[in-house]
Enzyme design. Structure first.
Site, mmCIF file in Angstrom:
data_model
loop_
_atom_site.group_PDB
_atom_site.id
_atom_site.type_symbol
_atom_site.label_atom_id
_atom_site.label_comp_id
_atom_site.label_asym_id
_atom_site.label_seq_id
_atom_site.Cartn_x
_atom_site.Cartn_y
_atom_site.Cartn_z
ATOM 1 N N LEU A 267 -4.813 -11.463 6.548
ATOM 2 C CA LEU A 267 -4.662 -11.582 7.845
ATOM 3 C C LEU A 267 -5.758 -12.323 8.433
ATOM 4 O O LEU A 267 -5.392 -13.100 9.463
ATOM 5 C CB LEU A 267 -4.570 -10.391 8.631
ATOM 6 N N SER B 233 -4.380 6.666 13.575
ATOM 7 C CA SER B 233 -4.827 7.841 12.613
ATOM 8 C C SER B 233 -5.228 8.933 13.434
ATOM 9 O O SER B 233 -6.084 8.783 14.424
ATOM 10 C CB SER B 233 -6.219 7.256 11.595
ATOM 11 N N LYS C 2 -9.872 2.401 14.180
ATOM 12 C CA LYS C 2 -8.501 2.510 14.589
ATOM 13 C C LYS C 2 -8.513 2.694 16.160
ATOM 14 O O LYS C 2 -7.439 2.571 16.757
ATOM 15 C CB LYS C 2 -7.889 3.754 13.792
ATOM 16 N N GLY D 26 0.722 -1.116 -0.086
ATOM 17 C CA GLY D 26 -0.021 -0.068 -0.102
ATOM 18 C C GLY D 26 0.853 1.269 -0.008
ATOM 19 O O GLY D 26 2.049 1.162 -0.098
ATOM 20 N N TYR E 177 -14.366 4.144 10.205
ATOM 21 C CA TYR E 177 -12.971 3.993 9.863
ATOM 22 C C TYR E 177 -12.407 4.416 11.161
ATOM 23 O O TYR E 177 -11.497 4.124 11.652
ATOM 24 C CB TYR E 177 -12.609 4.755 8.577
HETATM 25 N N1 UFG Z 1 -11.375 17.415 0.331
HETATM 26 C C1 UFG Z 1 -12.009 18.334 -0.946
HETATM 27 N N2 UFG Z 1 -12.322 17.400 -1.979
HETATM 28 C C2 UFG Z 1 -11.861 16.460 -2.242
HETATM 29 C C3 UFG Z 1 -11.157 15.564 -1.130
HETATM 30 C C4 UFG Z 1 -11.059 16.051 0.007
HETATM 31 O O1 UFG Z 1 -12.267 19.527 -0.435
HETATM 32 O O2 UFG Z 1 -12.350 15.801 -3.347
HETATM 33 C C5 UFG Z 1 -10.903 18.050 1.546
HETATM 34 C C6 UFG Z 1 -11.788 17.654 2.664
HETATM 35 O O3 UFG Z 1 -12.985 18.242 2.970
HETATM 36 C C7 UFG Z 1 -10.414 17.799 3.656
HETATM 37 C C8 UFG Z 1 -9.087 17.692 3.058
HETATM 38 O O4 UFG Z 1 -9.673 18.070 1.928
HETATM 39 O O5 UFG Z 1 -10.975 19.191 4.360
HETATM 40 C C9 UFG Z 1 -8.523 16.537 3.315
HETATM 41 O O6 UFG Z 1 -9.412 15.407 2.985
HETATM 42 P P1 UFG Z 1 -8.569 13.882 2.711
HETATM 43 O O7 UFG Z 1 -10.051 13.161 2.245
HETATM 44 O O8 UFG Z 1 -7.499 13.952 1.857
HETATM 45 O O9 UFG Z 1 -8.346 13.376 3.981
HETATM 46 P P2 UFG Z 1 -9.026 13.475 5.532
HETATM 47 O O10 UFG Z 1 -8.618 14.579 6.202
HETATM 48 O O11 UFG Z 1 -10.432 13.180 5.184
HETATM 49 O O12 UFG Z 1 -8.484 12.152 6.145
HETATM 50 C C10 UFG Z 1 -8.666 10.542 5.757
HETATM 51 C C11 UFG Z 1 -8.558 9.799 6.997
HETATM 52 C C12 UFG Z 1 -7.039 10.022 7.513
HETATM 53 C C13 UFG Z 1 -5.989 9.744 6.359
HETATM 54 C C14 UFG Z 1 -6.285 10.765 5.348
HETATM 55 C C15 UFG Z 1 -5.284 10.463 4.129
HETATM 56 O O13 UFG Z 1 -9.261 10.365 8.124
HETATM 57 O O14 UFG Z 1 -6.935 8.979 8.505
HETATM 58 O O15 UFG Z 1 -7.676 10.483 4.940
HETATM 59 O O16 UFG Z 1 -5.621 8.732 3.926
HETATM 60 F F1 UFG Z 1 -4.961 9.816 7.111
#
Ligand code: UFG
Length: 342
Positions: free
Chosen positions: A64, A129, A157, A14, A153
């Site tokens: 696993l 996380s 964790k 991954g 999710y």
């Molecule tokens: N976002 C957008 N548009 C998108 C995707 C995300 O505006 O198409 C915004 C989200 O609203 C957020 C920021 O970008 O404000 C980050 O979003 P991500 O989806 O990239 O990541 P998250 O903060 O939701 O985190 C998730 C999991 C974490 C993990 C992370 C990276 O909660 O545990 O993804 O895999 F580490």
């Protein structure tokens, strides 16, 4: 300083697993890889060997939850430590498929613990996380701030951490480091390893990279009415090679304390979605089209780490800047327009 060891890495093909395998191989560790390729590809394993300049000790395609297959992995090697990445990680999907998330993430962890206990392996670095903190009322977040998971999710964790706490309490021979990483992004500087999402990316940086490459028409920014400086969500983006290095350093500190320890892996710097878009536009030399849409269910306004505890414990900090995260992600996108398929 402890020397090279034999390390089992689950979820090794991954995004974070593959970069960590390179880091371990480059520092002389023997690495045994396990992956069921449910969200990754064997090509990542080829790339790990290519980037590191030497192959892993062994590679197993195994789930696993397949007790017999996992037993064979442990019978074939004498492990000094395990790094456990294998898990499902899409927040939105976890809301739709909670049973699958509990089964894979919690069940996979207890299956691994059973195999470790049965084979006398007691040192574990666990992939946790920042999403555990959920709707944080303040930033930056320290490890003692309360857990408030807002989706299945994040709950998986948090539950795994509780299981690990309990195991360490009852079985004192175990020593566990749970690393709560914030938002890992970027790619290996070689452009050979990176993040390869299946289908349309869930995470913001791979999404922006595909917009920049013309594969997606525009970014949808999920809300600009958050209580943040520009209204868009703020996250603590951390370079995946810093996360990988953090795991390698963690191996040297597993024996610092008995039992279970939880540490944040972040930079302590927050970046809004708008700032990320600007940084990416600067790197790729063309504006990233975007539109503001409604908030994404389960999202929170701001998650930023207080990275003091890990700095004090290990003398280690995540050093790579946002520009190198964005540059490396863009290089990987340019060199691998269809992910590992090409
Ligand atoms: N976002 C957008 N548009 C998108 C995707 C995300 O505006 O198409 C915004 C989200 O609203 C957020 C920021 O970008 O404000 C980050 O979003 P991500 O989806 O990239 O990541 P998250 O903060 O939701 O985190 C998730 C999991 C974490 C993990 C992370 C990276 O909660 O545990 O993804 O895999 F580490």
């Amino acid at each position: 300083m402890p020397g090279p060891s034999t390390v089992l890495v689950t979820g090794a093909a991954g995004f974070i697993g593959s970069h960590t395998c390179v880091e371990l191989l480059e520092h002389g560790h023997e690495v045994v890889l396990v992956d069921n390729y449910s969200n990754s590809s064997p090509e990542a394993v080829e790339r790990i060997a290519k980037v590191a300049g030497r192959p892993p000790a062994a590679v197993y395609e195994a789930d696993l939850l397949d007790r017999r297959a996992l037993g064979e992995v442990f019978e074939g090697h004498s492990f000094d430590a395990v790094i456990h990445f294998a898990a499902k990680k899409a927040v939105g999907e976890s809301v739709a498929l909670p049973v699958e998330y509990y089964d894979t993430n919690v069940g996979g962890t207890t299956a691994l613990l059973r195999a470790m206990r049965d084979h006398g392996v007691h040192r574990l670095v666990f992939s946790s996380s920042c999403s555990i903190y959920g709707d944080a009322t303040k930033v930056p977040l320290t490890e003692s701030d309360p857990a408030r998971p807002t989706n299945p999710y994040a709950t998986t964790k948090w539950l795994c951490e509780q299981v690990l706490h309990d195991v360490c309490r009852r079985l004192p021979e175990f020593s566990v480091l749970a690393l709560r990483y914030f938002n890992p992004v970027g790619a290996h500087s070689s452009g050979l390893l990176g993040e390869v999402p299946r289908g349309v990316p869930d995470n913001v940086l791979p999404y922006i990279a595909q917009v920049a490459a013309g594969r997606l028409d525009r970014l949808r920014i999920f809300g600009d009415d958050y209580p943040t400086p520009d209204g868009t969500g703020v996250r603590d983006y951390i370079h995946v090679m810093d996360v990988a290095q953090g795991h390698r350093v963690a191996l040297d500190h597993l024996d610092d304390e008995r039992g279970m320890r939880v540490l944040n892996l972040g930079t302590g710097r927050g970046t809004s979605v708008r700032q990320l878009v600007t940084a990416f536009s600067d790197t790729c030399g063309t504006p990233i089209p975007f539109e503001i849409v409604a908030r994404r269910p389960g999202d929170v306004a701001e998650l930023v780490a207080d990275p003091t505890a890990v700095a004090q414990a290990w003398g280690w900090t995540a050093e790579r800047e946002l520009t190198s995260m964005v540059d490396d992600a863009w290089r990987f996108q340019l060199l691998n327009p269809s992910g590992y398929a090409n």
